[in-house]
Scaffold this active site. Structure first.
Site, PDB file in Angstrom:
ATOM      1  N   THR A   6       2.231  64.699  58.318  1.00  0.00           N
ATOM      2  CA  THR A   6       0.951  64.125  58.714  1.00  0.00           C
ATOM      3  C   THR A   6      -0.062  64.353  57.615  1.00  0.00           C
ATOM      4  OG1 THR A   6      -0.576  63.905  60.552  1.00  0.00           O
ATOM      5  CG2 THR A   6      -0.091  66.141  59.819  1.00  0.00           C
ATOM      6  N   LYS A  39      -3.974  63.115  66.355  1.00  0.00           N
ATOM      7  CA  LYS A  39      -3.914  64.460  65.784  1.00  0.00           C
ATOM      8  C   LYS A  39      -5.292  65.069  65.536  1.00  0.00           C
ATOM      9  CE  LYS A  39       0.254  62.907  63.565  1.00  0.00           C
ATOM     10  NZ  LYS A  39       0.802  62.459  62.293  1.00  0.00           N
ATOM     11  N   GLY A  51      -8.151  69.222  64.118  1.00  0.00           N
ATOM     12  CA  GLY A  51      -7.052  68.384  63.664  1.00  0.00           C
ATOM     13  C   GLY A  51      -5.913  69.268  63.200  1.00  0.00           C
ATOM     14  N   SER A 130       1.336  66.648  54.529  1.00  0.00           N
ATOM     15  CA  SER A 130       2.115  66.120  53.412  1.00  0.00           C
ATOM     16  C   SER A 130       1.287  65.220  52.513  1.00  0.00           C
ATOM     17  CB  SER A 130       3.343  65.375  53.934  1.00  0.00           C
ATOM     18  OG  SER A 130       2.944  64.352  54.809  1.00  0.00           O
TER      19      SER A 130
END
Length: 177
Positions: A6, A39, A51, A130
Site C-alpha cells: 500500500t 486505509k 492511515g 511500498s
C-alpha cells in the site's frame, strides 16, 4: 521496516493536514484481491486521521488499539501515539504486528512504528508503504515548487507513486483536518 502492499502519504500545509491512501490489497505479492480498500480513516469525533501500511489484519488491530488510546487520552494525539508505541513494543501479543501507522490531528503529524518510534517529520510530510519513497519524493517536490494545497499534494503524490509502484493503485481516499 519495509512494508509492501500500500501507500499512505500525509502533508501539513497552510494549517491543514491531508492524508491519502490507495485502495489496493495484494495477496502473496502477485495477486490483487481488492481495489477499493479504505486505509485512511477519521477517528475521535472526526478530528484525528489515521492511515496504515502493512498487513490488513495487523493494521485493524492497530486501528482498534489506537482508537482506544486516543479515547483514553481525550484526543491528545501525541500521548495516544506514545502509549500505543509503548504497548506495541512491550506487549508480546503485538510484537509481531507488521504494519505502520500514520496519525494526524490539527496540530501534529506522526509516524508510529512497532519498534516504539513516534516520529514527527521536520518538513510536515510523511509517506509509508511500498510506494512510500515515491510518494514522499513527489510530495516534497510538489510542496517546494508549487502553491498546491495539502489535499492536491497528497492526491498527486499518490498518483505518481501508483504509476511506479505495482502495489499501489489510483483508487485514492483523501481525508483532511
Amino acid at each position: 521496516m519495509y512494508i509492501e502492499g500500500t501507500t499512505i502519504v500525509a502533508v501539513r500545509r497552510n494549517g491543514r493536514i491531508a492524508m491519502a491512501g490507495d485502495g489496493q490489497v495484494t495477496l502473496a505479492q502477485n495477486t490483487v484481491i481488492k481495489h477499493r480498500a479504505r486505509k485512511v480513516r477519521r477517528l475521535y469525533q472526526g478530528r484525528v486521521l489515521a492511515g496504515f501500511a502493512g498487513s490488513v489484519a495487523d493494521a485493524f488491530t492497530l486501528f482498534e488499539r489506537f482508537e482506544a488510546k486516543i479515547e483514553e487520552a481525550q484526543g491528545n494525539l501525541v500521548r495516544a501515539a506514545v502509549e500505543l508505541a509503548k504497548e506495541w513494543r512491550t506487549d508480546r501479543r503485538f510484537e509481531r504486528l507488521e504494519a505502520l501507522l500514520v496519525v494526524a490531528d490539527a496540530e501534529h503529524l506522526l509516524l508510529v512504528t512497532g519498534g516504539g518510534e513516534v516520529l514527527e517529520p521536520d518538513d510536515g510530510i510523511v509517506a509509508v508503504g511500498s510506494g512510500g519513497p515515491f510518494a514522499l519524493a513527489a510530495a516534497r517536490a510538489l510542496a517546494q515548487h508549487t502553491d498546491y494545497d495539502a489535499v492536491t499534494i497528497v492526491r498527486e503524490a499518490l498518483r505518481i507513486a501508483a504509476s511506479i509502484c505495482v502495489y499501489t493503485n489510483e483508487n485514492i481516499v483523501v481525508e483532511e483536518v
